[in-house]
Write a protein that holds these residues in place. Structure first.
Motif, short mmCIF file in Angstrom:
data_model
loop_
_atom_site.label_atom_id
_atom_site.label_comp_id
_atom_site.label_asym_id
_atom_site.label_seq_id
_atom_site.Cartn_x
_atom_site.Cartn_y
_atom_site.Cartn_z
N SER A 180 0.91 -0.87 -0.39
CA SER A 180 -0.11 0.26 0.07
C SER A 180 0.78 1.33 -0.22
CB SER A 180 -0.95 -0.13 1.05
OG SER A 180 -1.57 1.21 1.10
N ASN A 193 3.79 1.36 -1.21
CA ASN A 193 4.57 1.15 -1.89
C ASN A 193 3.36 2.06 -3.24
OD1 ASN A 193 6.91 0.62 -1.49
ND2 ASN A 193 7.18 -1.30 -2.01
N ARG A 194 2.66 2.30 -3.45
CA ARG A 194 1.77 1.89 -4.49
C ARG A 194 0.93 3.50 -4.26
NH1 ARG A 194 -1.20 -3.05 -3.29
NH2 ARG A 194 -2.41 -2.14 -1.78
N MET A 250 3.41 5.77 -3.20
CA MET A 250 5.26 6.61 -3.61
C MET A 250 4.59 6.37 -5.21
SD MET A 250 5.99 7.46 -0.91
CE MET A 250 8.34 7.26 -0.97
N ALA A 251 4.52 5.25 -5.84
CA ALA A 251 4.59 5.30 -6.76
C ALA A 251 3.57 6.46 -7.94
CB ALA A 251 4.47 4.33 -7.65
N ASP A 252 2.41 6.52 -7.00
CA ASP A 252 1.53 7.48 -7.18
C ASP A 252 1.52 8.77 -7.77
OD1 ASP A 252 -0.62 5.74 -8.00
OD2 ASP A 252 -1.64 6.70 -6.10
N HIS A 253 2.93 8.62 -6.85
CA HIS A 253 3.66 10.16 -6.75
C HIS A 253 5.30 10.63 -7.44
CE1 HIS A 253 1.52 12.30 -3.65
NE2 HIS A 253 0.78 11.03 -3.03
N LYS A 254 5.18 9.11 -7.98
CA LYS A 254 6.49 8.97 -9.03
C LYS A 254 8.09 9.06 -8.18
CE LYS A 254 4.69 10.66 -13.00
NZ LYS A 254 3.97 9.85 -12.95
N LEU A 255 7.43 8.00 -7.12
CA LEU A 255 8.65 7.79 -5.76
C LEU A 255 9.05 6.72 -5.51
CD1 LEU A 255 8.18 10.29 -3.54
CD2 LEU A 255 9.45 11.12 -4.95
N THR A 256 10.23 6.12 -5.56
CA THR A 256 10.51 4.91 -4.77
C THR A 256 10.10 4.49 -3.41
OG1 THR A 256 13.15 5.83 -6.97
CG2 THR A 256 12.07 2.84 -4.89
N GLY A 257 9.76 2.89 -3.57
CA GLY A 257 9.24 2.71 -2.48
C GLY A 257 10.12 1.68 -1.68
#
Length: 103
Positions: free
Chosen positions: A82, A84-85, A87-94
């Motif tokens: 959750s 990581n998702r 973080m990905a929405d903000h174009k960041l690494t999880g």
């Protein structure tokens, strides 16, 4: 990040009274880790069979141990993905969760 850290500390808190140290230095109730260490100390260097009290303690600790491991594995399976998702929405690494802990 603060939310994930809080969830991680809650999962670790079911395992040990002081997840940041190898030995408990806080005045908080012992958790399953500390109880297992005390039980292990009774077995260390002994040639005799475990006593009835030791076996009873093992039976009492098993469900606590398995429950703590299950809680930590649930954290790895649900909270980390959750995070990581998000973080990905903000174009960041999880973060990498690693493998579930095997009891």
């Amino acid at each position: 990040i603060d939310g994930l850290e809080k969830q991680m500390k809650a999962a670790e808190g079911a395992i040990t009274s002081n997840p940041g140290a190898a030995e408990s230095t806080l005045r908080v109730p012992d958790q399953v880790h500390e109880h297992l260490l005390a039980l292990e100390a009774g077995f260390e260097g002994e040639d005799d069979a475990p006593t009835a009290a030791m076996l009873d303690q093992m039976k009492l600790l098993r469900p606590q141990y398995e429950g703590a491991i299950e809680k930590f594995n649930d954290f790895l399976k649900t909270d980390v993905p959750s995070f990581n998702r998000a973080m990905a929405d903000h174009k960041l690494t999880g973060v990498v969760a690693g493998e579930p802990v095997q009891p």
